[in-house]
Scaffold this active site. Structure first.
Site, short mmCIF file in Angstrom:
data_model
loop_
_atom_site.label_atom_id
_atom_site.label_comp_id
_atom_site.label_asym_id
_atom_site.label_seq_id
_atom_site.Cartn_x
_atom_site.Cartn_y
_atom_site.Cartn_z
N ALA A 1 0.65 -1.23 -0.03
CA ALA A 1 0.06 0.16 0.05
C ALA A 1 0.74 1.15 -0.17
O ALA A 1 0.36 2.47 -0.50
CB ALA A 1 -0.80 0.04 1.25
N LYS A 2 2.08 1.35 0.29
CA LYS A 2 3.06 2.32 0.57
C LYS A 2 2.47 3.54 1.31
O LYS A 2 2.46 4.57 0.72
CB LYS A 2 3.61 2.58 -0.83
CG LYS A 2 4.08 1.34 -1.44
CD LYS A 2 5.68 1.34 -2.21
CE LYS A 2 5.95 0.23 -2.66
NZ LYS A 2 5.21 -0.47 -3.56
N ARG A 3 1.67 3.39 2.18
CA ARG A 3 1.06 4.30 3.08
C ARG A 3 1.97 5.21 4.18
O ARG A 3 3.21 4.59 4.07
CB ARG A 3 -0.07 3.83 3.99
CG ARG A 3 -1.34 3.25 3.08
CD ARG A 3 -1.84 4.09 2.03
NE ARG A 3 -3.00 3.40 1.69
CZ ARG A 3 -3.23 3.01 0.40
NH1 ARG A 3 -2.28 2.87 -0.49
NH2 ARG A 3 -4.52 2.59 -0.04
N THR B 1 3.20 -2.27 3.54
CA THR B 1 4.38 -1.39 3.17
C THR B 1 4.26 0.06 3.27
O THR B 1 2.97 0.52 3.37
CB THR B 1 4.83 -1.83 1.56
OG1 THR B 1 3.44 -1.28 0.63
CG2 THR B 1 4.89 -2.81 1.31
N ASP C 1 4.12 4.82 -6.09
CA ASP C 1 4.55 3.53 -6.25
C ASP C 1 5.21 3.36 -7.80
O ASP C 1 5.18 4.41 -8.54
CB ASP C 1 3.53 2.58 -6.19
CG ASP C 1 3.62 1.21 -5.71
OD1 ASP C 1 4.89 0.66 -6.20
OD2 ASP C 1 3.19 0.58 -4.84
#
Lengths: 271, 271
Positions: free
Chosen positions: A95-97, A121, B99
């Site tokens: 999710a790359k939050r 993530t 991303d």
């Protein structure tokens, strides 16, 4: 999931494979479009066909978010299916939050409570208070971006301070003060071959989630020779090399074969 | 939305106010919990009460995501209501996404197509190919994190290279090569008072989204005196200072009064 359980699964399956579920409605086999939930049907078939060879699954949240309600519903079914059917599998919300504290807390609740992922993530740019709320959940993991697999990694991640320390090294160094290797992993792109040893040296005990093998051009062998540690210490992700091997009725069978092939290569080097 | 339209709205309303919709089911007035969609009912009332004084609305995506299906449904209704009822308002999906290219493209589709936001906040850590897919949409904006309002900003964003250039300055410098100020804004925390002029100097023509006034401690006057440019060049966000002024039946009225008070302060300095 605890670190010891993950390592036990790796030893049992002789595999450090993570299957990426970047499920794209435009790329899945056409015959699935007649199903009530094509995305979930695809994921379920891929999971069933690959789970013998894979210790982790990583849905890429963007692919679900882009479909709105339907996507979130398919994502929910996928994580529930994994938790119910294969509880020993390690699950990653890619999710790359990352946001200010009260907001990161909400993201943590989304992925650890509303959905029951083992890990998420997280992007490090906003620093410690953007990461800490994710660490408040027992047996849940943060997988922090360090050196990513894409070309844009060169824009900022390699920027060096006056001591010659690159940004990704500062991230590795500081973050290890925020959490132990029982709860914190790092993302390390397989494409960054020349940095694999340097990253391992900077975080000797941590697990790395390693994307970039296959379609993005990273070498599995080089990763397994240079980025592992005595606990294996890596989860090697493959997505397009597994889930899109066929657009016919045999898509799951072909995915299983591709996963088995990767698992064999892993076993030959690691075990 | 085009930059000229945004500036026209600022001049019309004599305001650079952005209202943050960090709508928390645990904090909204109890009487709303009987409604079929309490989150949307709250947002709609807040929007109606503040729109005379505000040029932008910024739902914080984490708050919706944490509620699962119900949250996404409330978010959808909120953006649809804004687009239909107040089409001149600038809308911001505060999502802090970013991303690899094919994934950022999916996030861009989620916020610009599936939902019809004018802009999305993006994290710069992964570099140019994580940002570019968001820029492919006409009249849509990227709002890139530069110097954020939280304490963790000091962990990495101020790290200096050998030329004394801080990471946030590298982000400002590089990103301005990726897109024009017609499509790219930056996040600048109001709490970073000592850097306001330095950031303005590094991006003289860009709009800044400025959180951190109010609950987080930033000074509105200092922002308006030091971070603006001849096109105003700022959107100043307030969330907790507006939306949670009362937990009674008068919550919207109180929110309107708080927004009007901020708008008056803005008008006094800027116009």
């Amino acid at each position: 999931m605890k670190r010891a359980e993950l390592i036990a699964q790796i030893e049992k399956k002789k595999s450090v494979l993570c299957v990426g579920l970047d499920t794209d409605i435009k790329r899945i086999p056409k015959h699935l479009l007649n199903e009530s939930d094509p995305i979930f049907s695809f994921n379920k078939a891929i999971i069933d066909a690959t789970v013998e060879y894979s210790v982790a699954y990583k849905p890429n949240i963007a692919f679900y978010e882009s479909l709105g309600d339907k996507g979130w519903s398919a994502l929910n079914k996928t994580i529930n299916y994994l938790n119910r059917t294969y509880p020993n599998v390690f699950t990653i919300a890619d999710a790359k939050r990352g946001d200010i504290g009260n907001t990161s807390k909400m993201y943590a609740e989304a992925f650890f409570e509303t959905m029951n992922f083992d890990s998420v993530t997280v992007a490090p740019y906003m620093g410690v208070d953007s990461v800490r709320p994710f660490l408040a959940f027992e047996d849940k993991w943060v997988i922090l971006l360090a050196l990513t697999s894409n070309a844009g990694a060169y824009d900022f991640q390699l920027m060096e301070n006056e001591n010659g320390e690159a940004l990704f090294e500062s991230v590795l160094k500081k973050a290890q003060k925020w959490a132990t290797p029982e709860q914190l992993m790092f993302v390390l792109g397989a494409t960054k071959t020349e940095f694999l040893e340097r990253v391992r040296k900077a975080a000797p005990n941590s697990f790395f989630l390693i994307p970039g093998v296959g379609a993005q051009g990273g070498s599995l062998e080089s990763v397994l020779r240079n980025a592992t540690n005595e606990d294996y210490g890596v989860l090697v992700n493959s997505t397009r090399g597994i889930i899109y091997q066929s657009s016919g009725e045999d898509f799951a069978q072909k995915a299983g074969a591709a996963a088995r092939e990767l698992q064999k290569q892993m076993a030959a080097i690691l075990f």
